[in-house]
Design a protein around this motif. Structure first.
Motif, PDB file in Angstrom:
ATOM      1  N   ILE A  22       0.825  -1.209   0.000  1.00  0.00           N
ATOM      2  CA  ILE A  22       0.000   0.000   0.000  1.00  0.00           C
ATOM      3  C   ILE A  22       0.862   1.263   0.000  1.00  0.00           C
ATOM      4  N   ALA A  23       1.934   1.271   0.770  1.00  0.00           N
ATOM      5  CA  ALA A  23       2.806   2.458   0.824  1.00  0.00           C
ATOM      6  C   ALA A  23       3.423   2.751  -0.539  1.00  0.00           C
ATOM      7  N   THR A  24       3.724   1.706  -1.299  1.00  0.00           N
ATOM      8  CA  THR A  24       4.271   1.885  -2.647  1.00  0.00           C
ATOM      9  C   THR A  24       3.253   2.581  -3.539  1.00  0.00           C
ATOM     10  N   HIS A  25       1.993   2.169  -3.461  1.00  0.00           N
ATOM     11  CA  HIS A  25       0.936   2.810  -4.242  1.00  0.00           C
ATOM     12  C   HIS A  25       0.740   4.253  -3.793  1.00  0.00           C
ATOM     13  N   ASP A  26       0.773   4.482  -2.500  1.00  0.00           N
ATOM     14  CA  ASP A  26       0.600   5.830  -1.970  1.00  0.00           C
ATOM     15  C   ASP A  26       1.677   6.770  -2.508  1.00  0.00           C
ATOM     16  N   HIS A  27       2.890   6.266  -2.645  1.00  0.00           N
ATOM     17  CA  HIS A  27       4.015   7.061  -3.158  1.00  0.00           C
ATOM     18  C   HIS A  27       3.935   7.258  -4.679  1.00  0.00           C
ATOM     19  N   PHE A  28       3.500   6.233  -5.408  1.00  0.00           N
ATOM     20  CA  PHE A  28       3.510   6.225  -6.876  1.00  0.00           C
ATOM     21  C   PHE A  28       2.407   7.104  -7.470  1.00  0.00           C
ATOM     22  N   TRP A  29       1.185   7.012  -6.915  1.00  0.00           N
ATOM     23  CA  TRP A  29       0.041   7.732  -7.462  1.00  0.00           C
ATOM     24  C   TRP A  29      -0.096   9.102  -6.820  1.00  0.00           C
ATOM     25  N   ALA A  30      -0.390  10.108  -7.606  1.00  0.00           N
ATOM     26  CA  ALA A  30      -0.668  11.451  -7.088  1.00  0.00           C
ATOM     27  C   ALA A  30      -2.071  11.476  -6.490  1.00  0.00           C
ATOM     28  N   ASP A  31      -2.309  12.395  -5.580  1.00  0.00           N
ATOM     29  CA  ASP A  31      -3.624  12.498  -4.950  1.00  0.00           C
ATOM     30  C   ASP A  31      -4.731  12.789  -5.957  1.00  0.00           C
ATOM     31  N   ASP A  32      -4.407  13.469  -7.067  1.00  0.00           N
ATOM     32  CA  ASP A  32      -5.394  13.820  -8.086  1.00  0.00           C
ATOM     33  C   ASP A  32      -5.392  12.845  -9.269  1.00  0.00           C
ATOM     34  N   LEU A  33      -4.967  11.612  -9.023  1.00  0.00           N
ATOM     35  CA  LEU A  33      -4.888  10.577 -10.058  1.00  0.00           C
ATOM     36  C   LEU A  33      -6.242  10.281 -10.707  1.00  0.00           C
ATOM     37  N   VAL A  34      -6.215  10.066 -12.026  1.00  0.00           N
ATOM     38  CA  VAL A  34      -7.327   9.464 -12.760  1.00  0.00           C
ATOM     39  C   VAL A  34      -6.755   8.206 -13.399  1.00  0.00           C
ATOM     40  N   TYR A  35      -7.240   7.029 -12.975  1.00  0.00           N
ATOM     41  CA  TYR A  35      -6.734   5.731 -13.422  1.00  0.00           C
ATOM     42  C   TYR A  35      -7.854   5.042 -14.189  1.00  0.00           C
ATOM     43  N   VAL A  36      -7.561   4.626 -15.409  1.00  0.00           N
ATOM     44  CA  VAL A  36      -8.530   3.876 -16.198  1.00  0.00           C
ATOM     45  C   VAL A  36      -7.970   2.470 -16.371  1.00  0.00           C
ATOM     46  N   SER A  37      -8.671   1.499 -15.803  1.00  0.00           N
ATOM     47  CA  SER A  37      -8.199   0.115 -15.822  1.00  0.00           C
ATOM     48  C   SER A  37      -8.401  -0.507 -17.196  1.00  0.00           C
ATOM     49  N   ALA A  38      -7.832  -1.690 -17.368  1.00  0.00           N
ATOM     50  CA  ALA A  38      -7.980  -2.423 -18.624  1.00  0.00           C
ATOM     51  C   ALA A  38      -9.435  -2.823 -18.866  1.00  0.00           C
ATOM     52  N   LYS A  39     -10.253  -2.800 -17.810  1.00  0.00           N
ATOM     53  CA  LYS A  39     -11.687  -3.105 -17.940  1.00  0.00           C
ATOM     54  C   LYS A  39     -12.512  -1.839 -18.180  1.00  0.00           C
ATOM     55  N   GLY A  40     -11.833  -0.686 -18.233  1.00  0.00           N
ATOM     56  CA  GLY A  40     -12.536   0.572 -18.468  1.00  0.00           C
ATOM     57  C   GLY A  40     -13.084   1.208 -17.203  1.00  0.00           C
ATOM     58  N   GLU A  41     -12.690   0.716 -16.043  1.00  0.00           N
ATOM     59  CA  GLU A  41     -13.138   1.277 -14.780  1.00  0.00           C
ATOM     60  C   GLU A  41     -12.271   2.478 -14.415  1.00  0.00           C
ATOM     61  N   VAL A  42     -12.905   3.565 -14.037  1.00  0.00           N
ATOM     62  CA  VAL A  42     -12.191   4.784 -13.654  1.00  0.00           C
ATOM     63  C   VAL A  42     -12.055   4.793 -12.134  1.00  0.00           C
TER      64      VAL A  42
END
Length: 148
Positions: A37-57
């Motif tokens: 979890i700490a790795t994800h917290d460091h990698f992603w910005a707080d204002d992230l928009v992530y679109v998964s391979a399934k199209g989920e935002v």
């Protein structure tokens, strides 16, 4: 004058390589610790928009909440009898756009037991407070080759 020009050219080349090296290293560290979890917290910005391979935002908060709930397939601890997923990156390309912005494109390789899945990913990184973080991410699953 020639020495000054040569120094400027070398300096520019080093500066162009720096975002590539920093982001490629950040990506490899992220993939090696993708279940942390700490790795994800460091990698992603707080204002992230992530679109998964399934199209989920998803937002960073969504990703972290799902991880805390143990509800992130491919990232969570495997169920008994399931193989743990591991990840690596191929064809990594980082394009610095200036002003602390860079675009990453790469092929994600997911190994789960005997199965290998491939994804084409792209991300936009912004350097804030001296560190690179992802503000936008898009994942697209590659189709498995059809077998005759």
């Amino acid at each position: 004058m020639r020495r000054i020009l040569a120094a400027l050219v070398l300096s520019s080349a080093a500066m162009a390589a720096a975002p590539h090296d920093e982001i490629a290293s950040l990506l490899n560290d992220f993939l090696a610790k993708v279940d942390d979890i700490a790795t994800h917290d460091h990698f992603w910005a707080d204002d992230l928009v992530y679109v998964s391979a399934k199209g989920e935002v998803r937002s960073k908060a969504d990703i972290l909440a799902a991880m805390r709930a143990g509800d992130t397939p491919g990232v969570r601890d495997p169920k008994p009898g399931e193989a743990r997923a591991t990840y690596s990156a191929e064809e990594v390309k980082v394009r610095p756009l200036g002003a602390g912005v860079a675009v990453l494109n790469f092929r994600l390789v997911q190994h789960i037991g005997d199965k290998t899945n491939y994804f084409r990913n792209s991300g936009t990184f912004v350097k804030r407070d001296g560190r690179w973080q992802v503000v936008s991410w898009q994942a697209t699953r590659e189709e498995q080759p059809s077998r005759p």
